[in-house]
Write an enzyme that holds these catalytic residues in place. Structure first.
Site, short mmCIF file in Angstrom:
data_model
loop_
_atom_site.label_atom_id
_atom_site.label_comp_id
_atom_site.label_asym_id
_atom_site.label_seq_id
_atom_site.Cartn_x
_atom_site.Cartn_y
_atom_site.Cartn_z
N HIS A 48 0.95 -10.15 1.88
CA HIS A 48 1.26 -9.88 0.47
C HIS A 48 1.18 -11.16 -0.37
CE1 HIS A 48 2.66 -5.65 0.86
NE2 HIS A 48 2.99 -6.03 2.08
N ASP A 76 6.74 -8.34 5.65
CA ASP A 76 6.24 -7.00 5.99
C ASP A 76 4.71 -6.95 5.99
OD1 ASP A 76 6.51 -7.50 3.17
OD2 ASP A 76 5.91 -5.43 2.82
N GLU A 77 4.21 -5.98 6.70
CA GLU A 77 2.80 -5.59 6.65
C GLU A 77 1.82 -6.76 6.68
OE1 GLU A 77 3.15 -1.49 4.07
OE2 GLU A 77 3.26 -3.36 2.96
N SER A 78 2.07 -7.72 7.58
CA SER A 78 1.13 -8.84 7.71
C SER A 78 0.05 -8.45 8.71
CB SER A 78 1.87 -10.09 8.17
OG SER A 78 2.56 -10.65 7.10
N HIS A 79 -0.74 -7.46 8.33
CA HIS A 79 -1.66 -6.86 9.30
C HIS A 79 -2.79 -7.80 9.71
CE1 HIS A 79 0.73 -3.42 8.64
NE2 HIS A 79 0.12 -2.97 7.57
#
Ligand code: TNX
Length: 537
Positions: A277, A340-343
């Site tokens: 993000h 979060d969501e550190s893909h």
């Protein structure tokens, strides 16, 4: 010694006021009986004992406060201002009135051992006085919200020559179930002005919230001035979802929000979301970028494509500056690092990153919060996990002895649509109608032990909203239910009972010009007269 003297002086003033009132005895007012136990208080207090009479709030009422302890006098003035907003009365605070004083409201600092926490309070209302006891001004502030909620929206003009707002008599003993009672605003996907945030704080305070979490950075925007890295806001703050012009808070403006929140006994939790993000930061300073691609401003709503370069010392020097500058203007104990969501961050890099950031956060004296993914790193039990989606991560947090903030998306996310016809919002987790948002048990949600739960937070993500009206449509009335879930005990929560009290919030919400979603599940009260009389048979 000094404090005893002041208390004595105060007692003399109050006695004087009451003697004066006795000398000028007016005819007794005969109130129709009122019932405190059915008053429209949200969150529902721990204990309420009704005595079925009324305290007549009118121009002959005066407010007195303890003057020994920080903050009590301010709480007295705050109460006077809030009473004036509803009634137009101007009640004096700690001043002798030229009028006779018929009734007093006394906000009292008390060291009673019955007051277990700083936020605990007792409210005793008789025909002649309303007395608040609390250990701290914070407790008094919470009590004042209860008092505000039982003031009728309209006066009764038939009882005496002057208008009177009859307040039901009785006793309230109250304390919070959880200390962390939060809501989050995503000011990154769409930016919201200082004025918008202040209005949100006003409503949160009325329902006894203690935390406002600000999501200050994301792929689409960086919203807080960092003096040592000016391009973050010059470049990274220049846009938002949909391509509008974005915006950011200068440090002075951020402090204004923090101070306003503090005056409402709300702690601001700043979040800089990383290592994912982070597109807006990396466009501003491309050396931060770790996804191997050329970065450009992003106005869409996809998640999971950006990452910081987790192996560069310069990235940590940058983060050190950011955490230092924000911590210096944040009096509260927390710093939220996202996570979060550190893909597109490799697992090992992610763990390395979270470990390093935790140390930086500690260095600046703050306690780290992160979305539940952070528990996969080697962090210690002082860090706090915000449970939003992964039960596995929540279990790992418990195993590590960490505290957990409950924000399960399918219950607590304010950006979920109410139903398929909702004008705004998403529904990837669920449709969340007003009853579903309220009917769940945080005390043992998904088997997380109560002692690990710091509290509840209702996040409002802003991909689909860009104005305060739209914000209010999603936040209210659901955020009111979350307030009760985090303050009131399980025994005191009941949907059937709650929805009547919620229906009766309409006059307040209308007066505050809150554009709440008028859910059909609630029989919204339209009349402005919210004073409850007992029906005589
Ligand atoms: C998931 S919740 C996200 C956010 C989105 C949100 C939309 C979380 C930690 N990440 O980036 O805005 O869903 O509902």
């Amino acid at each position: 010694m000094k404090s005893i003297l002041i208390k004595t002086i105060l007692a003399v003033i109050i006695m004087g006021a009451l003697v004066a009132c006795a000398e000028n005895k007016k005819p007794e007012i005969n109130f129709p009986p009122t019932d405190l136990s059915v008053a429209n208080m949200i969150p529902k207090p721990l204990k309420t004992i009704a005595t079925n009479n009324a305290f007549g709030l009118d121009q002959f009422t005066t407010i007195y406060t303890s003057q020994t302890d920080n903050g009590f006098v301010e709480v007295g003035h705050y109460l006077s201002d809030k009473i004036s907003e509803v009634t137009k009365l101007n009640l004096l605070v700690n001043e002798k009135s030229e009028n006779t004083v018929d009734r007093i409201i006394y906000i009292n600092q008390s060291d009673s051992t019955d007051l277990a926490t700083n936020e605990s309070y007792q409210l005793y209302i008789t025909k002649d006085s309303a007395i608040i006891n609390s250990k701290t001004a914070e407790g008094a502030f919470r009590a004042v919200q209860t008092f505000r909620q039982i003031i009728p929206e309209s006066s009764n003009d038939t009882l005496a020559e002057q208008p009177i707002w009859p307040i039901p008599t009785g006793k309230i003993i109250d304390a919070p179930n959880f200390e962390y009672r939060g809501s989050m605003l995503d000011v990154a996907r769409h930016f919201f002005s200082v004025e918008d945030v202040k209005k949100y704080i006003d409503i949160l305070a009325y329902y006894k919230y203690s935390i406002l979490h600000l999501h200050l950075s994301d792929d689409q925007g960086w919203r807080i001035e960092i003096k040592s890295w000016p391009k973050l806001t010059e470049v990274g703050g220049s846009t938002e979802v949909g391509g509008e012009s974005g915006g950011f808070y200068t440090q002075e403006e951020y402090k204004e929000i923090v101070d306003y929140a503090a005056a409402n006994y709300i702690t601001v939790v700043p979040e800089i979301d990383m290592p994912g993000h982070t597109n807006a930061a990396s466009v501003s300073y491309p050396f931060l970028n770790g996804n191997g691609k050329k970065v450009k401003l992003y106005e869409g709503t996809h998640v999971g494509f950006s990452t910081f370069d987790t192996r560069k010392d310069t990235v940590y020097a940058f983060i050190d500056d950011v955490v230092r500058e924000i911590s210096a203007i944040t009096p509260g104990p927390y710093f939220h690092m996202g996570g979060d969501e550190s893909h597109v961050t490799k697992k090992n890099d992610y763990i390395h990153f979270v470990n390093k950031v935790e140390k930086i956060v500690k260095k600046y004296g703050k306690r780290m919060i992160g979305w539940d993914e952070i528990v996969t790193a080697d962090i210690d039990n002082q860090a706090i996990a915000q449970f939003w989606s992964s039960k596995e991560n929540a279990d790992m947090a418990v195993k590590k002895g960490m505290k957990v903030i409950l924000s399960p998306a399918k219950k607590a996310y304010l950006d979920m649509q109410y139903d398929s016809l909702s004008k705004h919002g998403l529904h990837w987790a669920a449709f969340v109608p007003v009853d579903s948002a309220y009917i769940w048990t945080p005390e043992n949600y998904e088997g997380i032990p109560t002692e690990n739960i710091l509290g509840i937070e209702a996040p409002l993500w802003s991909e689909t909203i860009s104005t305060i009206d739209e914000l209010e449509y999603l936040a209210f009335p659901r955020a009111i239910g979350h307030a009760e879930l985090s303050w009131s005990t399980q025994e005191n929560r009941d949907w059937g009972n709650y929805k009547v009290r919620l229906a009766n919030q309409a006059p307040y919400l209308d007066r505050m010009d809150v554009k709440y979603y008028p859910s059909k599940l609630i029989d919204w009260k339209k009349s402005k007269y919210s004073y409850t009389e007992i029906k005589k048979d």
